[in-house]
Design a protein around this motif. Sequence first.
Motif, PDB file in Angstrom:
ATOM      1  N   GLN A  12      -6.750  11.988   3.938  1.00  0.00           N
ATOM      2  CA  GLN A  12      -5.797  10.827   4.014  1.00  0.00           C
ATOM      3  C   GLN A  12      -6.377   9.599   3.160  1.00  0.00           C
ATOM      4  N   GLU A  37      -1.549   3.408  10.021  1.00  0.00           N
ATOM      5  CA  GLU A  37      -1.276   4.900   9.793  1.00  0.00           C
ATOM      6  C   GLU A  37      -0.083   5.413  10.361  1.00  0.00           C
ATOM      7  N   THR A  57      -5.531   5.706   0.845  1.00  0.00           N
ATOM      8  CA  THR A  57      -4.590   4.744   0.780  1.00  0.00           C
ATOM      9  C   THR A  57      -4.912   4.157  -0.459  1.00  0.00           C
ATOM     10  N   SER A  63       0.834  -1.348   0.243  1.00  0.00           N
ATOM     11  CA  SER A  63       0.008   0.241  -0.145  1.00  0.00           C
ATOM     12  C   SER A  63       0.758   1.262   0.038  1.00  0.00           C
ATOM     13  N   ARG A 116       0.119   4.966   1.487  1.00  0.00           N
ATOM     14  CA  ARG A 116      -0.763   5.917   2.467  1.00  0.00           C
ATOM     15  C   ARG A 116      -0.090   7.342   2.228  1.00  0.00           C
TER      16      ARG A 116
END
Length: 401
Positions: A103, A343, A105, A88, A90
Amino acid sequence: MSTPTQTSIVARSALQLRDSGPATVNELTRTLGLSRTSVENAMTALGDAGLIAEATAPSGRGAGRPARRFAFVADAGAVVGVDIGVASIRVAVADLAGVVTAQQTFAGVSAEQDGASKLAAVIAAVHRTLAGADVPVSRVRAIGVALPGIVDDLGRVTASVVIPEWSGIDIGSHIRQAFGCPVAVDNGVRLAAVAEHHLGVAQLVDDVLYLSVGNRIAMGLILGGRPRRGIHNAAGDIGRLAFRGLDSETGQISWRTAPTAAEVFELAREGDTAAAAELDAFVTELAHGIATLVMTVDPAMIVIGGGISAAHGQLLDPLRERLPRHIGLPFTVPIAEARLGAEAAAHGALVHAFRRHAAAVYGIEGVPVPSVTPMPHDPAAEEGTSPEGSDADPRPREERQ
């Protein structure tokens, strides 16, 4: 050009308005213990930097024109934190007061064919996040980047077993060219430790050992309140050495009774004796390796993050029970589950950007890192990866928060 004394007064005034809210010159004068002239000069400097604006005066009973109130303009700019992983990417965007306003992803870089396309995917993820938040690239004042690998102080990747195509590449320079602002790059697990120390479970604890346990085991250190990099920027790259049974080159965890940690934990919960025995041996070995690290740096707290850190009954609880046996001394080091979960590294990258490039972020010298405030918790966001790219949450789905 401002003198150091003037800069200090300007920075103190900015800090007061940023963290405590609007105030008049008289209120700032009393709070900061400064002369009115000094505060007025500071307001002029902050206005020139675009950091303050006149605030709406509160309604009052007194006659006459109310005193002018000044407010910190948090949306005058933005800071971006990026956590790059194989599973991922982020991205977190914060205003100048440190409040995370957006935010997202995205898919990780594993599907990209080469180093250039991996970098292009990261740049595209940042652009998409900014566009979704209606933040122009021109308002981005600094970017922090967390990635898996050893990174030198200038942002060049010395080595990465997770993204080997980037070894020897100045990733910071490429991202800086793409966005036209300062970029601060560091190891993802180290920045996850920074986040847990700055806004997570390890606040106010100045000596922290952060361990990411997911597909791999990796460590980040906070010593004396600062992340420990080491002379070769390799402090914490010890998972493959401190924990027996891991891949000697990558620190990868191999499981015998099932392909993934999640499946091993599930089998053990269902009573599979082989899986339970494998998990028991893993916890014992983890406790032995942590004990070695504890006796090396003598931390005040151990924080366990990564994809399998939330398994209290199967990991954290037995780890808390076994660690003192391996240490064998009359003290206990508390073990805490990481608060920020997947996170953490993106938020640590935000802290890193604010700290490394404060002058570029605020346009003045000496303003400290704000108290970064995450967005409200979104359960769906927890379906991603740890700083080392693990998506193996061993808890049953109904227990995931």
